[in-house]
Enzyme design. Sequence first.
Site, PDB file in Angstrom:
ATOM      1  CG  HIS A 125      -7.545  63.990  39.863  1.00 55.65           C
ATOM      2  ND1 HIS A 125      -6.484  64.738  39.418  1.00 55.65           N
ATOM      3  CD2 HIS A 125      -7.816  64.432  41.108  1.00 55.65           C
ATOM      4  CE1 HIS A 125      -6.128  65.618  40.365  1.00 55.65           C
ATOM      5  NE2 HIS A 125      -6.921  65.454  41.392  1.00 55.65           N
ATOM      6  CG  HIS A 126      -8.076  56.181  39.195  1.00 53.45           C
ATOM      7  ND1 HIS A 126      -7.297  56.598  40.245  1.00 53.45           N
ATOM      8  CD2 HIS A 126      -8.641  55.023  39.581  1.00 53.45           C
ATOM      9  CE1 HIS A 126      -7.382  55.700  41.211  1.00 53.45           C
ATOM     10  NE2 HIS A 126      -8.191  54.741  40.845  1.00 53.45           N
ATOM     11  CE  LYS A 176     -11.664  58.961  53.106  1.00 48.31           C
ATOM     12  NZ  LYS A 176     -10.840  59.805  53.984  1.00 48.31           N
ATOM     13  CE  LYS A 188      -2.872  52.798  52.451  1.00 50.29           C
ATOM     14  NZ  LYS A 188      -2.639  53.536  53.709  1.00 50.29           N
ATOM     15  CE  LYS A 207      -1.283  59.837  54.558  1.00 49.55           C
ATOM     16  NZ  LYS A 207      -1.829  58.471  54.656  1.00 49.55           N
ATOM     17  CB  SER A 221     -12.256  56.317  55.512  1.00 49.62           C
ATOM     18  OG  SER A 221     -11.494  56.815  56.575  1.00 49.62           O
TER      19      SER A 221
END
Length: 473
Positions: A66-67, A72, A96, A108, A364
């Site tokens: 949650h940095h 995503k 990534k 994910k 995205s």
Amino acid sequence: MSDQQQQYSFFGAVEKSFDKAAKFTNLDKGLLEQIKQCNAVYRMHFPVKIGDNIEVIKAYRVQHSHHKLPCKGGIRFAMSVNLDEVMALAALMTYKCAIVNVPFAGAKGGITIDPKKYTPYELEKITRRYTSELIKKNFIGPGIDVPAPDYGTGEREMAWIVDTYASMRPGEIDALGCVTGKPVTQGGVRGRREATGLGVFYGIREVCNMPDVMSKLGMTIGVEGKTVIVQGLGNVGYHAAKFFREGGAKVICLAEHDGAIYNADGLNEEDVFQYKKKTGSIKNYPGAKTIATSNEAIELECDILIPAALENVINGENAPRIKAKMIGEAANGPLTPEADDVFAAKGVLVIPDMYLNAGGVTVSYFEWLKNLSHVRYGRMEKRFTENQNRQMLEQIEESTGKKVSEKDRETIIHGPDEADLVYSGLEETMIAATREIMEVWKANPEIPDMRTAAYVVAIKKVGTSYAELGIFP
Ligand code: GLU
């Protein structure tokens, strides 16, 4: 323990790669531990009526970090989906995004189903129910956590997700940004479908254009004329093959789970795809030699091997038999840490997944920005740029007395539309990331491989974000 054993842990492999890189970062031990852990794990079971029966469906959403917000990462539909896999994939998303400077934290999701066993109506029910479970627990939203396609899902599933979300959050003006990879007609962005495959191409092409790297590998500069094997003809593999063929490479072999085809003169992925659509398999494709198994195919001689399906396909057992000079990981986690060691010793260059396949999440990000800004890329500037270009061209023609051809005129005047801007943003992102990783690697010759260099870049960036949040001063 050999990586051949059943209990191969994908998350364990990611942790191993992380630890290998952590010592080159000089970061605080506690901070490294925080970066490595998965912050939030949601495992759920929900019932769905399939025919006359009630099926209990198992599903997950993992937020690795949650940095930054939102989190995503894609959603996978496959029987192989399990907690270890989703955790590993969520962690890879964190690294990534950091590498390509996309301001998201990793997540994910997955549903343990074989999507081929269900009708579209049943899949829709499952997807919508999964989405409402995420909504109930606050695990989805444009500023919270934004899913996307992954193995076994695509635009159709994303359209179901956004529709479910929007109908349960009436009036939320940014609702479209709750998921990416949507059809263009429902808030998607042009270029997202091919983004991962195209990013793979841009990344490998950049490496192939580096004279020092290529001379070390004993290869000529550029992608032109290179022989390529692609394993997996899903969305990513198909587009990687397409862009390599268009870039002048020869895609000599395409491999799928049930067999492979080979043609030394090169294959056309679209023809093969159409053949597969008709017959259900790429096997016996006319004009190519059929190879019984995908495992055999990936061991064939080639310049570039691109695994574009699932994790753990190249491991300590088969890595010594791989003859490719360069491996581009289009899939997430196709190589195990044991395979990495084999290739580092053999001098084979492995271009790592969490940077090479970042094209998907990069576009995205562009889609999410489009959704939040409520305006299509190029809408404001296309005509303005064209008018300027036209005026400039006319001035030049007048002062030189020379006229350019109609075709050149069109190219010069053309103002950027959405696809142009997305492609150019993606190309810039992949080139910049490749150079940054290579520079870190070159500056520290003790770093054993490109994956470790990529992790060093990622870990340092996530560490800096924590410092910015004031959590680890
Ligand atoms: N599933 C893709 C990946 O593994 C895309 C994720 C996204 O766009 O959020 O990178």
